[in-house]
Design an enzyme around this catalytic site. Structure first.
Site, PDB file in Angstrom:
ATOM      1  N   ASP A 146     -36.164 -32.818 -36.401  1.00 21.39           N
ATOM      2  CA  ASP A 146     -37.116 -31.792 -35.975  1.00 21.39           C
ATOM      3  C   ASP A 146     -37.111 -31.648 -34.446  1.00 21.39           C
ATOM      4  O   ASP A 146     -37.323 -32.625 -33.725  1.00 21.39           O
ATOM      5  CB  ASP A 146     -38.498 -32.238 -36.484  1.00 21.39           C
ATOM      6  CG  ASP A 146     -39.517 -31.132 -36.454  1.00 21.39           C
ATOM      7  OD1 ASP A 146     -39.240 -30.074 -35.864  1.00 21.39           O
ATOM      8  OD2 ASP A 146     -40.603 -31.341 -37.022  1.00 21.39           O
ATOM      9  N   ASP A 192     -43.906 -23.346 -39.621  1.00 24.42           N
ATOM     10  CA  ASP A 192     -44.430 -24.151 -40.735  1.00 24.42           C
ATOM     11  C   ASP A 192     -45.166 -23.314 -41.776  1.00 24.42           C
ATOM     12  O   ASP A 192     -45.944 -22.421 -41.434  1.00 24.42           O
ATOM     13  CB  ASP A 192     -45.418 -25.195 -40.197  1.00 24.42           C
ATOM     14  CG  ASP A 192     -44.718 -26.273 -39.395  1.00 24.42           C
ATOM     15  OD1 ASP A 192     -43.513 -26.127 -39.108  1.00 24.42           O
ATOM     16  OD2 ASP A 192     -45.381 -27.262 -39.059  1.00 24.42           O
TER      17      ASP A 192
HETATM   18  C1  GLA Z   1     -43.156 -29.796 -37.503  1.00 20.23           C
HETATM   19  C2  GLA Z   1     -42.389 -29.465 -38.763  1.00 20.23           C
HETATM   20  C3  GLA Z   1     -43.218 -29.835 -39.974  1.00 20.23           C
HETATM   21  C4  GLA Z   1     -43.545 -31.325 -39.909  1.00 20.23           C
HETATM   22  C5  GLA Z   1     -44.253 -31.656 -38.609  1.00 20.23           C
HETATM   23  C6  GLA Z   1     -44.428 -33.147 -38.420  1.00 20.23           C
HETATM   24  O1  GLA Z   1     -44.292 -29.010 -37.370  1.00 20.23           O
HETATM   25  O2  GLA Z   1     -42.052 -28.104 -38.800  1.00 20.23           O
HETATM   26  O3  GLA Z   1     -42.522 -29.541 -41.169  1.00 20.23           O
HETATM   27  O4  GLA Z   1     -42.368 -32.071 -40.033  1.00 20.23           O
HETATM   28  O5  GLA Z   1     -43.532 -31.165 -37.494  1.00 20.23           O
HETATM   29  O6  GLA Z   1     -45.010 -33.485 -37.211  1.00 20.23           O
END
Ligand code: GLA
Length: 520
Positions: free
Chosen positions: A285, A345
């Protein structure tokens, strides 16, 4: 002489501004007494902001830095003591600013500040107000502090597929439901539930721990899990003993999105740690990586981890999470990725799910195929803020999109309806079809949409979706979805019933609902 004076006086302000602007400027917010009184409390000390400018003629470039790391790339122009510029973030989003140079002070503000929000804390004033920076040094290049510096990345160069994820990955991930509240016991419970509920046998194999498992690095730099995960290797052994696989999470930056230690400058070491634990899947990520990498380095930063994973010789699915930036579909597979997020997200709401699924996937089908998939984010089915009808739409749409099916709910306490949705084997078969074709929208009449997904052996899955507020009649002719032969077999994949073939279908679809058909 007079002419010279006039042209000098015209040129002077511009040159003066240009000379003054070059260098490093700093905004140090005043200490917040509440943050000082309670350093661990919810109110944080506001962050320092640095701008570093390099000037050429009346143009300038630079970097905006927060927390010691680069936040944005800056491009601008100078007109006397007045400047205009754009901050460009890692996603390519541009925010226009204007500013005034006054000796050692530079006052900047958003060109188009959002209207004040009276409901916001502090009466809606805040970052959109003017910010006064002070000249800090003449340095025109920002140098990362030693602990954040990195060696140049090897240039990006397409690599061969790793042979994994021939169909979209299926499993469970901790984030959507549990957020930071994930631990060893919970993950074991989820593995047990995957077996007991029949999910494993339906294809849900990966048990994925998302953010917040990370502890500190030991004296040799080896990343440890934190107290919530006392023994990752033992956990992996447990998950494997159930016929399942274990996934983990990190990122190319110094910190994860939740602020835990990520893999920056430790990529090979972390890959070896995960391989030794028995990890089978990595979600990687971006988060804080913009602070240490220029946007041009993003692809190479992802590739670096792909190569590190491969060097371990342990097969690990590699999931890129950088929200779709820089048209990730065009290079995600070449970077070594098996899947890549295409959006921000997901949330457990009809608006979020339908926007990500229906609207943000259009045109991406050309990037998907066996071994490399678009990822519109994990499932929210069973998390409680959509109706079962909406969750059926979620499951149907993700399957037509050949999306990864990563359940994001508490598998230990599912309603019968949730189980029925996640375990609909006829719909799962559409998602997992070996041809690996991502479905497309064939028609949109206002809020009514018809989608198709061509399957191996000439079948086609058809989704009739109603995004409107009222029940609606939706019809489709088989010729519209590419089926021209006579005597087709038609099956309703939610009613689990064979239907009359004919040359098409027409039926009532509830608000936010779906009729999903298989035409063979
Ligand atoms: C980001 C990702 C999410 C999750 C969070 C964890 O927002 O897009 O899917 O993994 O980080 O902190």
């Amino acid at each position: 002489m007079r002419k010279l004076l006039v042209s000098l006086s015209l040129a002077m302000p511009m040159l003066l501004g240009a000379a003054e602007l070059a260098g490093t400027w700093k905004f140090q917010p005043p200490p917040n007494p509440q943050a000082q009184a309670n350093p661990k409390g919810p109110i944080r000390q506001p962050r320092e902001t640095i701008y570093c400018f390099k000037v050429e003629g009346n143009q300038f470039t630079g970097t905006a830095v927060r927390n010691g790391g680069i936040a944005d790339i800056v491009n601008g122009a100078i007109d006397g003591s007045h400047i205009t510029f754009e901050n460009v973030d890692g996603s390519g989003r541009k925010t226009p600013f204007k500013g005034e140079i006054n000796g050692e002070e530079l006052t900047i503000q958003l060109t188009n500040p959002p209207p004040p929000n009276p409901n916001a804390r502090g009466g809606g004033r805040g970052p959109q107000g003017p910010m006064v920076l002070r000249k800090f040094s003449g340095d025109t290049e920002y140098k990362l502090p030693a602990e954040l510096a990195h060696k140049p990345l090897p240039p990006f160069k397409p690599i061969a597929p790793n042979g994994l994820a021939k169909t979209p990955p299926m499993g469970w991930n901790s984030w959507n439901k549990f957020n930071r509240n994930v631990d060893d016991k919970g993950v074991r419970g989820m593995a047990d539930a995957m077996v007991a509920s029949g999910m494993r046998d339906a294809g849900y194999i990966y048990v994925n721990i998302d953010d917040t498992w990370e502890g500190q690095r030991d004296k040799d730099g080896v990343l440890q899990s934190n107290e919530k995960f006392p023994d990752m290797k033992a956990l992996a052994d447990y998950v494997h003993s159930k016929g399942l696989k274990l996934g983990i999470y990190s990122g190319p930056g110094p910190r994860t999105c939740a602020g835990y230690i990520a893999s920056y400058n430790h990529e090979e070491q972390d890959a070896r740690t995960w391989a030794a634990w028995g990890i089978d899947y990595l979600k990687y990520d971006w988060c804080s990586a913009s602070e240490v990498y220029h946007p041009d380095e993003l692809k190479a930063a992802y590739q670096k981890m792909a190569l590190a994973l491969r060097a371990t010789k342990r097969p690990m699915i590699y999931s890129l999470c950088q929200y779709g930036w820089q048209e990730v579909g065009e290079w995600g597979a070449a970077a070594g990725g098996n899947l890549w997020r295409t959006t921000g997200d997901i949330r457990d709401s009809w608006e979020s799910m339908s926007n990500l699924g229906f609207d943000q996937q259009i045109g991406r089908e050309k990037f998907a195929g066996p071994g490399h998939w678009n990822d519109p984010d994990m499932l929210e089915i069973g998390n409680g803020h959509m109706t079962d009808t909406e969750y059926r739409t979620h499951m149907s749409l993700w399957s037509i999109l050949a999306a990864p099916l990563l359940a994001g709910n508490d598998l230990r306490s599912m309603t019968d309806a949730t189980k029925e949705i996640l375990l609909n084997k006829e719909v799962i078969a559409v998602d997992q079809d070996k041809a690996g074709v991502q479905g497309v929208r064939v028609r949109k009449d206002a809020e009514l949409e018809v989608w198709k997904k061509p399957l191996e052996h000439g079948g086609v899955a058809v989704g009739l979706f109603n995004r409107g507020k009222d029940t609606a009649q939706i019809g489709v002719k088989w010729s519209e979805v590419g089926v021209t032969r006579k005597n087709v077999k038609v099956r309703d994949l939610w009613a689990h019933k064979d239907l009359e073939g004919g040359d098409g279908f027409s039926g009532q679809v509830p608000s936010h609902g779906v009729v999903m058909l298989l035409v063979k």
